[in-house]
Motif scaffolding. Structure first.
Motif, short mmCIF file in Angstrom:
data_model
loop_
_atom_site.label_atom_id
_atom_site.label_comp_id
_atom_site.label_asym_id
_atom_site.label_seq_id
_atom_site.Cartn_x
_atom_site.Cartn_y
_atom_site.Cartn_z
N SER A 144 26.35 17.50 5.04
CA SER A 144 26.47 16.05 5.25
C SER A 144 26.52 15.27 3.93
N ASP A 145 26.20 15.95 2.81
CA ASP A 145 26.20 15.28 1.51
C ASP A 145 27.59 14.81 1.10
N CYS A 146 28.61 15.50 1.57
CA CYS A 146 29.96 15.18 1.14
C CYS A 146 30.85 15.55 2.30
N SER A 147 31.84 14.70 2.60
CA SER A 147 32.65 14.96 3.80
C SER A 147 33.53 16.21 3.66
N LEU A 148 33.73 16.65 2.42
CA LEU A 148 34.58 17.83 2.23
C LEU A 148 33.81 19.11 2.53
N ASP A 149 34.51 20.15 2.98
CA ASP A 149 33.79 21.40 3.21
C ASP A 149 33.55 22.10 1.86
N THR B 97 36.44 23.56 -0.35
CA THR B 97 37.30 22.54 -0.95
C THR B 97 36.56 21.84 -2.10
N ARG B 98 35.24 21.82 -1.99
CA ARG B 98 34.45 21.11 -3.00
C ARG B 98 34.27 21.88 -4.29
N THR B 99 34.48 23.19 -4.24
CA THR B 99 34.07 23.99 -5.40
C THR B 99 35.19 24.82 -6.01
N ASN B 100 36.45 24.44 -5.82
CA ASN B 100 37.48 25.26 -6.46
C ASN B 100 37.72 24.80 -7.91
N CYS C 61 20.68 20.55 -5.48
CA CYS C 61 20.10 19.36 -4.84
C CYS C 61 20.94 18.88 -3.66
N HIS C 62 22.23 19.22 -3.65
CA HIS C 62 23.14 18.74 -2.58
C HIS C 62 23.69 19.91 -1.80
N ASP C 63 22.83 20.56 -1.04
CA ASP C 63 23.31 21.74 -0.31
C ASP C 63 23.66 21.44 1.14
N ARG D 211 28.92 9.37 -9.43
CA ARG D 211 29.05 8.55 -8.22
C ARG D 211 30.36 8.89 -7.52
N VAL D 212 30.68 8.12 -6.47
CA VAL D 212 31.96 8.33 -5.78
C VAL D 212 33.01 7.49 -6.50
N TYR D 213 34.05 8.13 -6.97
CA TYR D 213 35.15 7.41 -7.64
C TYR D 213 36.32 7.34 -6.68
N LYS E 257 24.33 23.69 -10.16
CA LYS E 257 23.28 22.70 -10.41
C LYS E 257 23.39 21.56 -9.40
N CYS E 258 24.61 21.09 -9.12
CA CYS E 258 24.81 20.01 -8.14
C CYS E 258 24.33 20.49 -6.78
N ILE E 259 24.75 21.73 -6.43
CA ILE E 259 24.42 22.25 -5.10
C ILE E 259 22.91 22.48 -4.94
N THR F 254 40.29 23.55 -9.59
CA THR F 254 41.00 22.32 -9.98
C THR F 254 40.31 21.08 -9.43
N GLN F 255 39.64 21.25 -8.29
CA GLN F 255 38.95 20.10 -7.70
C GLN F 255 37.54 20.52 -7.35
N ASN F 256 36.56 19.87 -7.93
CA ASN F 256 35.19 20.24 -7.62
C ASN F 256 34.27 19.04 -7.87
N CYS F 257 32.99 19.26 -7.67
CA CYS F 257 32.01 18.17 -7.84
C CYS F 257 32.25 17.41 -9.15
N ILE F 258 32.53 18.18 -10.22
CA ILE F 258 32.63 17.55 -11.54
C ILE F 258 33.90 16.71 -11.65
N THR F 259 35.06 17.27 -11.26
CA THR F 259 36.30 16.51 -11.41
C THR F 259 36.28 15.24 -10.55
N CYS F 260 35.63 15.29 -9.38
CA CYS F 260 35.62 14.10 -8.51
C CYS F 260 34.48 13.13 -8.83
N HIS F 261 33.31 13.65 -9.18
CA HIS F 261 32.14 12.76 -9.34
C HIS F 261 31.74 12.50 -10.78
N MET F 262 32.30 13.28 -11.72
CA MET F 262 32.05 13.04 -13.16
C MET F 262 33.40 13.08 -13.89
C1 HEC Z 1 38.14 15.97 -3.97
C2 HEC Z 1 37.06 15.20 -4.51
C3 HEC Z 1 35.63 15.62 -4.17
C4 HEC Z 1 35.03 16.84 -4.43
C5 HEC Z 1 35.68 18.12 -4.92
C6 HEC Z 1 33.64 16.66 -4.11
N1 HEC Z 1 33.41 15.39 -3.63
FE1 HEC Z 1 31.63 14.63 -3.05
N2 HEC Z 1 32.57 12.99 -2.36
C7 HEC Z 1 33.90 12.68 -2.53
C8 HEC Z 1 34.20 11.42 -1.85
C9 HEC Z 1 35.57 10.72 -1.80
C10 HEC Z 1 32.98 10.98 -1.26
C11 HEC Z 1 32.72 9.71 -0.43
C12 HEC Z 1 33.15 9.93 1.04
C13 HEC Z 1 32.38 11.06 1.64
O1 HEC Z 1 31.17 10.95 1.83
O2 HEC Z 1 33.02 12.06 1.91
C14 HEC Z 1 31.98 11.98 -1.60
C15 HEC Z 1 30.64 11.92 -1.25
C16 HEC Z 1 29.63 12.71 -1.83
C17 HEC Z 1 28.21 12.48 -1.71
C18 HEC Z 1 27.54 11.40 -0.90
C19 HEC Z 1 27.72 10.07 -1.48
C20 HEC Z 1 27.00 9.02 -0.67
O3 HEC Z 1 27.67 8.08 -0.31
O4 HEC Z 1 25.81 9.18 -0.42
C21 HEC Z 1 27.57 13.48 -2.40
C22 HEC Z 1 26.07 13.66 -2.60
C23 HEC Z 1 28.60 14.34 -2.91
N3 HEC Z 1 29.84 13.84 -2.57
C24 HEC Z 1 28.35 15.48 -3.65
C25 HEC Z 1 29.34 16.41 -3.96
C26 HEC Z 1 29.05 17.73 -4.50
C27 HEC Z 1 27.67 18.25 -4.82
C28 HEC Z 1 30.26 18.34 -4.65
C29 HEC Z 1 30.51 19.77 -5.16
C30 HEC Z 1 29.80 20.84 -4.45
C31 HEC Z 1 31.29 17.40 -4.24
N4 HEC Z 1 30.69 16.27 -3.81
C32 HEC Z 1 32.68 17.64 -4.28
C33 HEC Z 1 34.83 13.43 -3.24
C34 HEC Z 1 34.61 14.73 -3.64
#
Ligand code: HEC
Ligand code: HEC
Ligand code: HEC
Ligand code: HEC
Ligand code: HEC
Ligand code: HEC
Ligand code: HEC
Length: 405
Positions: free
Chosen positions: A348-353, A356-359, A343-345, A398-400, A339-341, A361-369
């Motif tokens: 550039s949406d997140c600096s992580l590849d 790393t974002r979707t495993n 809208c956020h595909d 949000r970003v925690y 669901k997150c992806i 133990t660590q994923n969108c939910i654990t980091c952003h919710m």
């Molecule tokens: C390990 C923790 C971690 C995970 C996993 C992660 N994020 Fe993030 N995310 C961050 C951090 C820290 C930032 C702020 C720095 C950056 O942009 O990388 C961020 C930034 C973002 C932003 C941009 C925020 C802005 O400033 O506009 C979005 C959108 C986002 N993440 C979505 C996602 C989605 C969707 C996923 C899952 C597919 C995800 N993230 C997974 C830690 C995480």
């Protein structure tokens, strides 16, 4: 002559038409009789989800496995999660009193004993269970037509009994009145005896009590809808029910906010009077001055989500964007990540590849919710001040800086 012939034809057509009309009507006169289980303030009848099964079988079959459907029930060994034969089946109230939950012929009781003599001092039957048991359960006791919450609650995380959230320390309390407000969030409909008198807000009609959050809690009483479609099986357009497409975004949100925006203040309208499609703010308003306003088991997912950029900067997001209200999707993390992806595909949406974002133990939910610990629902362990709490997902997306749990 021609005119006479035409008139004969005309009259025959009219006669046959009338005959046909009467016959068709006698088909419709195969009238479906609604047997209401309760009647709403609006005069509409509740018929229960069994009546929906015939035409909405798929939804019905998944719905009965949800936390909503199971959130209140008649006490039985199927609905009470705690084990009454547990070694730990005791709860200390203070230095002189302890409690036990005991089962007798399929009925459940909370019994209070004196510690020094083991003599019984009070006994309360558990009649109703509140909570499906995801995090815990509380128990209610009928006294005449009034409901009271008892001292003991069940805490899922430790599989043991605890003092009910909000009850005082060291005092045996079994007299907390169960308000209609409490039932409004945990049942489909309850007929209050003294509908909106301030004096006796916990008197109910036991025979007009619909446990669980059933279809009609969200969609409104549906007696007329069932009647219509039973009588007109060929009509495929929904009648006498609010359709999703007829609702604005705010109306859709209100249908969940009724119970998911924390404690709310009533505005002269009785509990249970709101139905889907109405303006919730005319019935109650968020209670920002309550001491319990922080995110907790009685959480405020609505308020938290409204504060998120995801919500503010997208035009269509509602609770149903991520949650299918008819399915138990708890812990189905991959579904939520998708669901997150959706809208956020962009990378550039997140600096992580993406890997790393979707495993797990660590994923969108654990980091952003991240999960936040409850301040009301916990168990204190033997080691002083060490507590086990339930955790609640933050809907402020949000970003925690560092995840909390
Ligand atoms: C390990 C923790 C971690 C995970 C996993 C992660 N994020 Fe993030 N995310 C961050 C951090 C820290 C930032 C702020 C720095 C950056 O942009 O990388 C961020 C930034 C973002 C932003 C941009 C925020 C802005 O400033 O506009 C979005 C959108 C986002 N993440 C979505 C996602 C989605 C969707 C996923 C899952 C597919 C995800 N993230 C997974 C830690 C995480
Ligand atoms: C005799 C068949 C029948 C029964 C019984 C029935 N429905 Fe329906 N319902 C329909 C039909 C037909 C539609 C229109 C097509 C559709 O949306 O599935 C409909 C549509 C709906 C919709 C609107 C969906 C939307 O947003 O477009 C809801 C909500 C609904 N029904 C709820 C219920 C509930 C709750 C019950 C039980 C109390 C129930 N129905 C029982 C036939 C039935
Ligand atoms: C009548 C009150 C009420 C309404 C309306 C309501 N909920 Fe709930 N919701 C609850 C209660 C109570 C629980 C806790 C159930 C339990 O575990 O006992 C809950 C639990 C949930 C859960 C967690 C389920 C789980 O498996 O742990 C989700 C997700 C949820 N609700 C979403 C929604 C959405 C989305 C809507 C609107 C379409 C909605 N709710 C409408 C009262 C309500
Ligand atoms: C404003 C609506 C509302 C009111 C009022 C309310 N609850 Fe809840 N309750 C909820 C929601 C929503 C949840 C699920 C929250 C979550 O999972 O984050 C819940 C969860 C619970 C749980 C845990 C359920 C589980 O399966 O883990 C128990 C037990 C509970 N409530 C008992 C009560 C009792 C007892 C009262 C009345 C004295 C009450 N609640 C009043 C909305 C409400
Ligand atoms: C927690 C609230 C809730 C409960 C309980 C609930 N619904 Fe729904 N229902 C919704 C919402 C919200 C939608 C719109 C979903 C969307 O926007 O994708 C919906 C959509 C529908 C639809 C039309 C869309 C579809 O999925 O076909 C039907 C039909 C329906 N519900 C019937 C039922 C029946 C029958 C039950 C009980 C067996 C039930 N609902 C229980 C909230 C609920
Ligand atoms: C309906 C589309 C939609 C969905 C679904 C969605 N978002 Fe967003 N989200 C947005 C929009 C629009 C923004 C604001 C623009 C931006 O920062 O990309 C946003 C912003 C964010 C931000 C930045 C917040 C800030 O305060 O800077 C994060 C982090 C984020 N989303 C994470 C998530 C996560 C995690 C999920 C899944 C749980 C999710 N989003 C689901 C649309 C969505
Ligand atoms: C962007 C996606 C998204 C939206 C929108 C969303 N949720 Fe959630 N919600 C989640 C995720 C992810 C979880 C964690 C689910 C899991 O793993 O079990 C969750 C969990 C919950 C829970 C369980 C509470 C807990 O902490 O155990 C409730 C209740 C809930 N949501 C209600 C709502 C309500 C009500 C709305 C609308 C106001 C809403 N959600 C909107 C993603 C969302």
């Amino acid at each position: 002559m021609l005119l006479k012939k035409r008139l004969v034809v005309l009259f025959s057509v009219l006669f046959l038409g009338t005959l046909l009309y009467i016959r068709c009507n006698s088909f419709v006169q195969n009238e479906y009789v609604i047997t209401p289980i309760a009647t709403h303030y609006s005069g509409q009848s509740f018929v229960g989800s069994v009546a929906c099964m015939e035409c909405h079988a798929q939804i019905y079959n998944t719905h009965i496995k949800t936390a909503h459907y199971n959130t209140s029930s008649i006490a039985s060994d199927l609905t009470i999660k705690g084990n009454t034969s547990l070694n730990e089946n005791e709860l200390d109230v203070n230095d002189s009193i302890y409690l036990k939950i005991e089962q007798n012929n399929g009925l459940f009781y909370q019994k209070a004993y004196l510690k020094d003599s083991d003599s019984l001092i009070t006994s309360h039957k558990i009649d109703l269970v509140i909570g499906s048991g995801v995090k815990g359960q509380s128990f209610l006791n009928w006294r005449a037509d009034s409901l009271f919450q008892i001292h003991t609650s069940y805490f899922t995380k430790s599989n043991s009994w605890i003092k009910s959230p909000g009850f005082r320390d060291s005092i045996l309390q079994n007299n907390r009145r169960t308000s209609a407000r409490c039932l409004e969030c945990h049942t489909t409909y309850v007929e209050t005896r003294v509908s909106d008198s301030q004096k006796n807000r916990n008197a109910y009609n036991k025979n007009r009590f619909i446990n669980g959050i059933d279809c009609e809690r969200c969609h409104g009483p549906a007696g007329e809808h069932v009647k219509f479609h039973k009588e007109h099986p060929k009509k495929l357009e929904a009648k006498h029910i609010k359709t999703t497409k007829s609702l604005t975004r705010q109306q859709q949100l209100d249908a969940c906010a009724l119970c998911h925006s924390g404690p709310r203040k009533l505005k002269m309208k009785p509990e249970f009077s709101y139905t889907i499609g109405e303006d919730l703010n005319k019935f109650s308003s968020p209670d920002f001055f309550s001491t319990r306003r922080e995110l907790d088991v009685h959480g405020n997912q609505y308020g938290m989500l409204m504060a998120s950029k995801c919500f503010k900067e997208s035009e269509t997001m509602t609770c149903a964007t991520c949650h299918d209200p008819h399915k138990n999707e708890r812990s189905n993390t991959s579904k939520f990540i998708n669901k997150c992806i959706s809208c956020h595909d962009k990378s550039s949406d997140c600096s992580l590849d993406m890997t790393t974002r979707t495993n797990s133990t660590q994923n969108c939910i654990t980091c952003h919710m991240p999960k936040i610990k409850s301040k009301s629902m916990f168990k204190t362990t033997a080691i002083a001040k060490d507590t086990i709490s339930v955790s609640v997902y933050s809907h402020h997306i949000r970003v925690y800086q560092n995840s909390i749990d």
